[in-house]
Write a protein that holds these residues in place. Sequence first.
Motif, mmCIF file in Angstrom:
data_model
loop_
_atom_site.group_PDB
_atom_site.id
_atom_site.type_symbol
_atom_site.label_atom_id
_atom_site.label_comp_id
_atom_site.label_asym_id
_atom_site.label_seq_id
_atom_site.Cartn_x
_atom_site.Cartn_y
_atom_site.Cartn_z
ATOM 1 N N ALA A 1 -15.103 16.066 11.766
ATOM 2 C CA ALA A 1 -14.218 15.587 10.702
ATOM 3 C C ALA A 1 -13.970 14.100 10.896
ATOM 4 O O ALA A 1 -14.106 13.569 12.001
ATOM 5 N N SER A 2 -13.608 13.444 9.813
ATOM 6 C CA SER A 2 -13.175 12.048 9.852
ATOM 7 C C SER A 2 -11.723 12.008 9.433
ATOM 8 O O SER A 2 -11.314 12.743 8.523
ATOM 9 N N VAL A 3 -10.946 11.168 10.093
ATOM 10 C CA VAL A 3 -9.526 11.064 9.770
ATOM 11 C C VAL A 3 -9.097 9.602 9.732
ATOM 12 O O VAL A 3 -9.731 8.737 10.330
ATOM 13 N N CYS A 4 -8.013 9.361 9.028
ATOM 14 C CA CYS A 4 -7.363 8.051 9.022
ATOM 15 C C CYS A 4 -5.920 8.262 9.439
ATOM 16 O O CYS A 4 -5.270 9.209 8.979
ATOM 17 N N VAL A 5 -5.431 7.417 10.313
ATOM 18 C CA VAL A 5 -4.058 7.514 10.816
ATOM 19 C C VAL A 5 -3.321 6.227 10.456
ATOM 20 O O VAL A 5 -3.836 5.127 10.667
ATOM 21 N N PHE B 1 -2.581 9.185 0.565
ATOM 22 C CA PHE B 1 -2.691 8.108 -0.406
ATOM 23 C C PHE B 1 -4.049 7.451 -0.221
ATOM 24 O O PHE B 1 -4.700 7.598 0.821
ATOM 25 N N LYS B 2 -4.484 6.736 -1.238
ATOM 26 C CA LYS B 2 -5.863 6.248 -1.308
ATOM 27 C C LYS B 2 -6.295 5.415 -0.098
ATOM 28 O O LYS B 2 -7.393 5.598 0.415
ATOM 29 N N LYS B 3 -5.461 4.517 0.384
ATOM 30 C CA LYS B 3 -5.857 3.619 1.474
ATOM 31 C C LYS B 3 -6.097 4.351 2.793
ATOM 32 O O LYS B 3 -6.872 3.906 3.620
ATOM 33 N N CYS B 4 -5.384 5.446 3.011
ATOM 34 C CA CYS B 4 -5.501 6.180 4.277
ATOM 35 C C CYS B 4 -5.173 7.654 4.024
ATOM 36 O O CYS B 4 -4.051 8.097 4.257
ATOM 37 N N PRO B 5 -6.150 8.415 3.545
ATOM 38 C CA PRO B 5 -5.896 9.820 3.201
ATOM 39 C C PRO B 5 -5.795 10.712 4.449
ATOM 40 O O PRO B 5 -6.741 11.393 4.823
ATOM 41 N N TYR B 6 -4.631 10.675 5.080
ATOM 42 C CA TYR B 6 -4.439 11.450 6.307
ATOM 43 C C TYR B 6 -4.326 12.943 5.995
ATOM 44 O O TYR B 6 -3.687 13.340 5.026
ATOM 45 N N HIS B 7 -4.907 13.749 6.841
ATOM 46 C CA HIS B 7 -4.756 15.202 6.798
ATOM 47 C C HIS B 7 -5.049 15.738 8.191
ATOM 48 O O HIS B 7 -5.788 15.113 8.965
ATOM 49 N N PRO B 8 -4.479 16.902 8.526
ATOM 50 C CA PRO B 8 -4.803 17.502 9.825
ATOM 51 C C PRO B 8 -6.282 17.885 9.871
ATOM 52 O O PRO B 8 -6.983 17.833 8.852
ATOM 53 N N ASP C 1 0.833 -1.209 0.000
ATOM 54 C CA ASP C 1 0.000 0.000 0.000
ATOM 55 C C ASP C 1 0.866 1.257 0.000
ATOM 56 O O ASP C 1 0.435 2.316 -0.441
ATOM 57 N N LEU C 2 2.084 1.130 0.522
ATOM 58 C CA LEU C 2 2.994 2.281 0.664
ATOM 59 C C LEU C 2 4.043 2.318 -0.444
ATOM 60 O O LEU C 2 5.090 2.936 -0.283
ATOM 61 N N HIS C 3 3.769 1.675 -1.572
ATOM 62 C CA HIS C 3 4.762 1.555 -2.657
ATOM 63 C C HIS C 3 5.249 2.901 -3.187
ATOM 64 O O HIS C 3 6.368 3.003 -3.688
ATOM 65 N N ALA C 4 4.457 3.956 -3.076
ATOM 66 C CA ALA C 4 4.841 5.266 -3.608
ATOM 67 C C ALA C 4 5.804 6.020 -2.686
ATOM 68 O O ALA C 4 6.306 7.074 -3.053
ATOM 69 N N PHE C 5 6.069 5.471 -1.508
ATOM 70 C CA PHE C 5 6.912 6.149 -0.531
ATOM 71 C C PHE C 5 8.239 5.420 -0.363
ATOM 72 O O PHE C 5 8.302 4.198 -0.481
ATOM 73 N N GLN C 6 9.283 6.180 -0.059
ATOM 74 C CA GLN C 6 10.577 5.578 0.234
ATOM 75 C C GLN C 6 10.595 5.208 1.713
ATOM 76 O O GLN C 6 10.544 6.073 2.573
#
Length: 149
Positions: free
Chosen positions: A115-119, A97-104, A41-46
Amino acid sequence: MRPGTKLKLGQPAVVRYTANAAHDSLMKLTVDKLRQGKLKDLHAFQLSDSAKKSNVYYAWARVKNTGDGDLGGQPLQLYGKVSHDLVVPPVIMGATFKKCPYHPLPKKFTSGDSASVCVLLLAPHHGNVKAVQWRPADGSAPITWTARH
């Protein structure tokens, strides 16, 4: 909510959020889901080598500002309890990213706003996140939502 309270996923808690003097309020916090993801799921990140040896978890929560303060733009800090001795902080990737669109929290987050959040949580050494915690700024015992297994 009393420090040290243990809840099931989906049960709300009223907690104090204190980032600083300008961002202090009460909020109703409900951790709804805790799901295991996949490293791909984190393939776009180093990722570091140690992160690549972690299990990926997503915690979804709902937040409502029930106090008088403005919590606008503040990050929601939920922690993952892996074991009695290990609690991991949320991982902020710098982009969503799509699986967990985190934002403040939204820039304006005053009384009555929701608000709804994903961590994103990473459990090192292929560990398992067993619970999600809100850890108060005053150092008192955390509020814990236990995952169903």
